[in-house]
Enzyme design. Structure first.
Site, short mmCIF file in Angstrom:
data_model
loop_
_atom_site.label_atom_id
_atom_site.label_comp_id
_atom_site.label_asym_id
_atom_site.label_seq_id
_atom_site.Cartn_x
_atom_site.Cartn_y
_atom_site.Cartn_z
N TYR A 83 0.75 -1.10 -0.01
CA TYR A 83 0.07 0.02 0.05
C TYR A 83 0.74 1.44 0.12
O TYR A 83 1.31 1.63 0.84
CB TYR A 83 -0.78 0.15 1.22
CG TYR A 83 -2.02 -0.98 1.28
CD1 TYR A 83 -2.28 -1.85 0.26
CD2 TYR A 83 -2.85 -1.06 2.53
CE1 TYR A 83 -3.33 -2.77 0.36
CE2 TYR A 83 -3.87 -2.09 2.64
CZ TYR A 83 -3.92 -2.91 1.51
OH TYR A 83 -4.97 -3.64 1.46
N GLY A 94 -18.04 -2.51 -2.63
CA GLY A 94 -18.51 -3.88 -3.47
C GLY A 94 -17.74 -3.93 -4.82
O GLY A 94 -16.61 -4.00 -4.81
N PHE A 127 -13.79 -4.09 0.67
CA PHE A 127 -14.62 -3.68 -0.28
C PHE A 127 -16.28 -4.17 0.12
O PHE A 127 -17.24 -3.95 -0.51
CB PHE A 127 -14.67 -4.08 -1.71
CG PHE A 127 -13.02 -4.06 -2.19
CD1 PHE A 127 -12.52 -3.10 -1.96
CD2 PHE A 127 -12.45 -4.95 -2.80
CE1 PHE A 127 -11.20 -2.77 -2.48
CE2 PHE A 127 -11.40 -5.00 -3.43
CZ PHE A 127 -10.54 -3.85 -3.39
#
Length: 306
Positions: free
Chosen positions: A67, A221, A217
């Site tokens: 990240y 989604g 998520f």
């Protein structure tokens, strides 16, 4: 003001955490696909945001060495925040995938490369051991994880890792890993509109075996790491109105209602959204509301209301 404790707690091994945590991916302005064109977040602002989360009871942070964007690293920001924080925060990182300095994805790490990834996380986070390390499986076609997980089990025995977990896996991977070492959590993509982990039985399997199931998520989604968009599901709007809540809060609340072993790790760089995400842990949906959300035919009437 609601705190993360309102959602209840779960244990990652011997680490008790509140069920509302925080995902650090968005702190870097970079998503899973390497889209790092956004304006880098100010370091002091990011540290302040993390401290604000800690003050509200968030004691479970999800991160990874991959990240990062050209000017920001999630691990480095977490390191800075924890250096000036005296409470207990469980930091969960993951290994397996990797990116080169330019942000391009590299092949899945070989088992003999995992120690280097663990040591990189240790260095970036400024720690002598990692609380939880998830082996993230790179690709749905992976047959066996035994060699990779076995390497992490050796590093756990050596004291570099406290607990082990899995990410992006199938039920058979969990069974294979548990023959090697205890598994405290499973991270998979999961949410109201993406329920493969229900179809495979993974959510129920984790509950039966006392393993935390940690969706990522859960709000966005199928939009994955994209910023929150207008909510178009009439089911979500209906329940949100009843609770004077936002659609994102309802999606998080629905996720938490899937079981006491389900944790949430929403990420944001917006202080107001952070407070809303934490407050979602105090929402209690009725059986009727859960039935509405679970019935896909109730969402066929779409709306563009924000």
């Amino acid at each position: 003001m609601s705190t993360a404790a309102a959602a209840g707690t779960w244990k990652l091994g011997d680490l008790e955490v509140n069920r509302i945590g925080y995902g650090a991916m968005r702190l870097t302005g970079n998503g899973m696909m390497g889209n790092s064109d956004g304006t880098p977040i100010d370091r002091d602002f990011a540290v302040g945001l993390l401290h604000h989360a800690f003050e509200q009871g968030v004691n479970h942070i999800d991160t990874a060495a991959f990240y990062f964007s050209p000017l920001r690293s999630a691990n480095e920001l977490i390191n800075r925040a924890l250096t000036s924080w005296y409470g207990n925060v469980a930091v969960v990182t993951k290994v397996g995938p990797a990116r080169d300095p330019a942000g391009e994805w590299l092949p899945m790490a070989r088992p003999d490369q995992l120690r280097g990834q663990v040591e990189e996380n240790l260095r970036q986070l400024g720690r002598d051991h990692l609380d939880v390390v998830n082996l993230r499986v790179n690709g749905p076609g992976t047959a066996s994880i035994a060699e990779h997980f076995g390497t992490l089990a050796e590093l756990r025995a050596a004291g570099l890792i406290r607990h082990l977990g899995l990410s992006a896996v199938r039920p058979e991977h969990v069974a294979e890993a548990r023959l090697i070492a205890p598994v405290v959590c499973v991270q998979n993509s999961y949410g109201l509109d993406w329920r493969r982990a229900d179809e495979s039985g993974l959510v129920d399997l984790c509950r039966e075996q006392g393993i935390a199931f940690v969706p990522f998520f859960a709000v966005s989604g199928l939009r994955r790491e994209a910023a929150a968009d207008q909510e178009h599901d009439a089911r979500v709007h209906s329940v949100a109105r009843a609770h004077h809540a936002t659609p994102a809060q309802i999606r998080l609340a629905w996720t938490l209602h899937r079981g006491p072993h389900v944790l949430a790790i929403p990420g944001t760089t917006n202080p107001a959204h952070l407070e809303e995400n934490i407050a979602a842990g105090s929402l209690r949906l009725t059986e009727q509301e859960l039935a509405v959300l679970d019935n896909p035919t109730n969402g066929t009437a779409r709306t563009s209301t924000v």
